[in-house]
Design an enzyme around this catalytic site. Sequence first.
Site, PDB file in Angstrom:
ATOM      1  N   ARG A 193       0.664  -1.127  -0.065  1.00  0.00           N
ATOM      2  CA  ARG A 193      -0.116  -0.020  -0.062  1.00  0.00           C
ATOM      3  C   ARG A 193       0.795   1.200   0.157  1.00  0.00           C
ATOM      4  O   ARG A 193       0.476   2.290  -0.282  1.00  0.00           O
ATOM      5  CB  ARG A 193      -0.896   0.068   0.988  1.00  0.00           C
ATOM      6  N   GLY A 204       1.741 -15.884   7.720  1.00  0.00           N
ATOM      7  CA  GLY A 204       1.244 -15.297   8.853  1.00  0.00           C
ATOM      8  C   GLY A 204       2.336 -14.795  10.013  1.00  0.00           C
ATOM      9  O   GLY A 204       3.605 -15.214   9.920  1.00  0.00           O
TER      10      GLY A 204
END
Length: 457
Positions: A18, A83
């Site tokens: 992002r 994760g």
Amino acid sequence: MTAADIQIVVLAAGEGTRMKSALPKVLHKVAGRSLLGHVMGAVAGAGASHVAVVIGPGRDDVAKEAAQHVPNAEAFVQAERLGTAHAVLAARRALERRAAAVVIAFADTPLVRPQTIRRLADAVIDGGAAVAALAFRPADPKGYGRLITEGDRLIAIREEKDASEAERAIALCNAGLMALSGAEALPILEAIGNDNAQREYYLPDAVAQAVARNLKTTWLEASAEEVMGINDRAQLAAAERLLQERLRAEALAAGVTMTAPETVFLAADTRFGRDVVIEPHVVFGEKVAVGDNVTIRSFSHLEGAVIEADARIGPYARLRPGAKIGRDAHIGNFVEVKEATVGEGAKANHFAYLGDAVVGARSNIGAGTITCNYDGFAKHRTELGAGVFVGSNSTLVAPLRIANGAYVAAGSVVTRDVAEDALAIGRSRQTNKENGGAKLRTHLAAIKEAQKGKTKG
């Protein structure tokens, strides 16, 4: 903080898509220091015995940045991103040391304080918890995992998508940071499964694993500002604002005068002496040290500079890396200094460039003077002794030495060394031609009239 057996694992393998950048997210900067650098500084301040940094494949640049702040930090590669719990297990060799406490921190939380990291560790070492999680209360909890508690006992961390309506009403949210008992860390982490939509291994599930083993769990709280994570450019700007507020407050508390603090921008490593005065709109880059009783006037920009006591800088001055400004020296408006030492009491008050130079004590640099330090291939040095006077609009062509007490006449181009107490005049002889001005005007007027005729034709 007293020394303790603390293993810290910093997770720095995220891509940060992002950010829309070729630079890894954790290498973006706030207050002149990378996000990772801020976290490593907090880790070092917490008194960690061992530090592991988990990086992505091929990210030697991230490992190098970590080592600049904590030289003995070990880098571990998370080959697949499965994760946060999986990321911690990438540092298995570090976990096998079985330190008294293992603290997991995140490289994109630049505002976290050393005291908070240490509080987490102490909850394990002194408080006997197998798992201690860090919580915060955001203005809007949407999207955050919720802490399910019973008194001071933590029962679970529930992701919002898995939470009931009552659990979603809980204001206490997961900040991400966590401490584990060194003895229990590996068994707990290895037991975490990936039975979820993303098929990933989540660190918050360590709480449920500890509860299932009847181990003690707890939680600590920090402010929302301290634990804010950086995922995009807007959050990067927000962190910059918050960190600047923190740095300004620290400087004011230490005795620095800022007439308009909100307009002054500091770097994380800016250092001030006593009774420093900073006028509005001053920017400090990295590696600036300011001595006692220094005044820095408005619209100056400083980086990589050392300024000794009683000096005056600006307004509109630029100090670049390698600038060393001596005691009671004056660097005035629109003066640029780079890789140069300006001696005690020396002055360059107007429109000058001093690059790759030494200016001796009590020397005076006239307005418009420049050191010509670059020949297109290499840099060369200019050395001025003590008490040298350089007249305005002089050009000093390096390599060059001007000895003590010498004078350089205004408008000179100096290409040869100047002896002590000598006068250097490096300009052509002036010629005055009688009636030459009138003749030139007549000539130029004729040219202008001829050009008008061509335009009309």
